[in-house]
Scaffold this active site. Structure first.
Site, PDB file in Angstrom:
ATOM      1  N   VAL A  27       0.836  -1.210   0.000  1.00 52.64           N
ATOM      2  CA  VAL A  27       0.000   0.000   0.000  1.00 52.64           C
ATOM      3  C   VAL A  27       0.872   1.263   0.000  1.00 52.64           C
ATOM      4  CG1 VAL A  27      -1.667   1.340   1.375  1.00 52.64           C
ATOM      5  CG2 VAL A  27      -1.992  -1.127   1.065  1.00 52.64           C
ATOM      6  N   ARG A  28       1.843   1.288   0.889  1.00 47.91           N
ATOM      7  CA  ARG A  28       2.667   2.509   0.999  1.00 47.91           C
ATOM      8  C   ARG A  28       3.519   2.724  -0.253  1.00 47.91           C
ATOM      9  NH1 ARG A  28       3.285   3.441   7.174  1.00 47.91           N
ATOM     10  NH2 ARG A  28       1.074   3.848   7.538  1.00 47.91           N
ATOM     11  N   THR A 130       3.563 -17.993   3.482  1.00 45.41           N
ATOM     12  CA  THR A 130       3.103 -19.261   4.052  1.00 45.41           C
ATOM     13  C   THR A 130       4.092 -19.697   5.121  1.00 45.41           C
ATOM     14  OG1 THR A 130       2.888 -21.649   3.653  1.00 45.41           O
ATOM     15  CG2 THR A 130       4.125 -20.440   2.015  1.00 45.41           C
ATOM     16  N   ASP A 132       4.786 -22.630   5.656  1.00 40.73           N
ATOM     17  CA  ASP A 132       5.352 -23.930   5.249  1.00 40.73           C
ATOM     18  C   ASP A 132       6.724 -23.849   4.564  1.00 40.73           C
ATOM     19  OD1 ASP A 132       2.940 -24.905   6.184  1.00 40.73           O
ATOM     20  OD2 ASP A 132       2.027 -25.071   4.190  1.00 40.73           O
ATOM     21  N   GLU A 192      15.981 -35.347  19.058  1.00 37.89           N
ATOM     22  CA  GLU A 192      16.700 -36.614  18.933  1.00 37.89           C
ATOM     23  C   GLU A 192      16.489 -37.199  17.531  1.00 37.89           C
ATOM     24  OE1 GLU A 192      15.738 -35.585  21.942  1.00 37.89           O
ATOM     25  OE2 GLU A 192      17.755 -35.788  22.755  1.00 37.89           O
ATOM     26  N   SER A 219      14.890 -38.331  28.613  1.00 43.76           N
ATOM     27  CA  SER A 219      13.929 -37.507  27.872  1.00 43.76           C
ATOM     28  C   SER A 219      14.387 -37.367  26.422  1.00 43.76           C
ATOM     29  CB  SER A 219      13.808 -36.124  28.519  1.00 43.76           C
ATOM     30  OG  SER A 219      14.645 -35.190  27.893  1.00 43.76           O
TER      31      SER A 219
END
Ligand code: F6P
Length: 326
Positions: A27-28, A130, A132, A192, A219
């Site tokens: 726009v600008r 996006t 992705d 991992e 973990s």
């Protein structure tokens, strides 16, 4: 130099953080070059329904930092047909629009490409928006950096609780049929293992990886892209639990939090640079192309070449995960 009188800007498909920064830039820049600019609401559907209104400098004030899209977005079944695209064309003509800037991803650019072939007197260019990061013709899409930072922040929190309980977490991230979010965020959180659709995911290789890992570190975090072929995080969790009944396994699907939130500075700057470039290339007479940034240089890629290239994956990233997850 093409004489452009009025540009229509719209967002289409899934929203992405940084879309507002891109709208602002378009726009600008149009105003800077004395070109009229109109906002088209709700993507192609709004174009067909004539949801078009003028935008001015102030319409895009205080939006650079906001997630989502002020123009709203959506997918349009009607626009997939030549009749739907003709109705959109008629609305644009009625509003004296002679150029378009489309903000979106694969679906948006497939539509833009067809529209451009059928209605050559309205120039259309695109900005890759996006989470992705699955378009060819740009190193990064607008929204991707914010999304991977959101994933990193969320999984860091999951790591705290995983560590406290000695648990194995399967974390599913978005990306449709691309694994770019999983790959980069996975490295960022010290996963991992990472499973992406671009490579054949072998459960035996995953078992091997989990067994090879440090025995004193209970973990573990496996990041799975939603499009990976073994069937999503719950299915992978089930298979792992069956194989290792002693693992305390949990599944976490991050979902749409990955699409929201304030865009990062990287996304704001990318959106600003590409938004300016989009208007400038329209003035230079381009059409039918997506504007991107490759190695920090503005590039233009025909819509047809920019879409549906999920096989582009940096194999070195997967090698790095294997080395670092020891
Ligand atoms: O394309 C962005 C994306 O968030 C994908 O990662 C995901 O597969 C899809 O959109 C989800 O779409 P929806 O919001 O329509 O469920």
């Amino acid at each position: 130099m093409a004489h452009i009188k009025k540009i229509g800007v719209f967002t289409s498909g899934s929203d992405a953080p940084g879309m507002n920064a891109a709208i602002r830039a378009v726009v600008r820049t149009a105003i800077y070059y004395n070109i009229e600019v109109a906002g088209i609401r709700r993507g192609y559907e709004g174009m067909i329904n004539g949801e078009i209104s003028p935008m001015e400098r102030k319409s895009v004030g205080n939006i650079i930092q906001r997630g989502g899209t002020i123009l709203k977005t959506g997918r349009s079944e009607q626009f997939r047909t030549a009749e739907g695209r003709k109705r959109a064309y008629d609305q644009l003509k009625k509003n004296n629009i002679d150029a378009l800037v489309a903000l979106g991803g694969n679906g948006t650019f497939i539509g833009a490409s067809e529209f451009g072939r059928e209605h050559e007197d309205i120039a259309i260019v695109g900005l890759p928006c996006t989470i992705d990061n699955d378009l060819r013709g740009t190193d990064f899409t607008i929204g991707y950096d914010t999304a991977i930072n959101t994933v990193v922040e969320a999984v860091d929190k999951i790591r705290d609780t995983a560590e406290s309980h000695d648990r194995l977490f399967i974390v599913e991230v978005m990306g449709r049929d691309s694994g770019m979010i999983a790959l980069r965020a996975g490295i960022g959180i010290g996963a991992e293992a990472i499973m992406v659709p671009q490579t054949r995911s072998d459960m035996n290789a995953l078992f091997e990886r989990l067994e090879k890992g440090r025995k004193d570190k209970a973990s573990k975090i496996v990041v799975v892209a939603e499009g990976d072929e073994p069937g999503g995080a719950f299915e992978i969790g089930r298979i792992i639990q069956e194989k290792y009944p002693n693992y305390d396994t949990r599944v976490s699907i991050l979902g749409h939090i990955q699409r929201g939130g304030k865009p990062t500075c990287m996304d704001r700057v990318l959106a600003s640079r590409l938004g300016v470039a989009a208007v400038e290339i329209l003035r230079d007479g381009h059409h039918g192309e997506m504007v991107g940034l490759i190695h920090n240089v503005i590039t233009f890629t025909p819509f047809e070449l920019s879409v549906k290239h999920h096989d582009d994956i940096n194999a070195d990233f997967l090698r790095i995960v294997e080395i670092l997850s020891l």
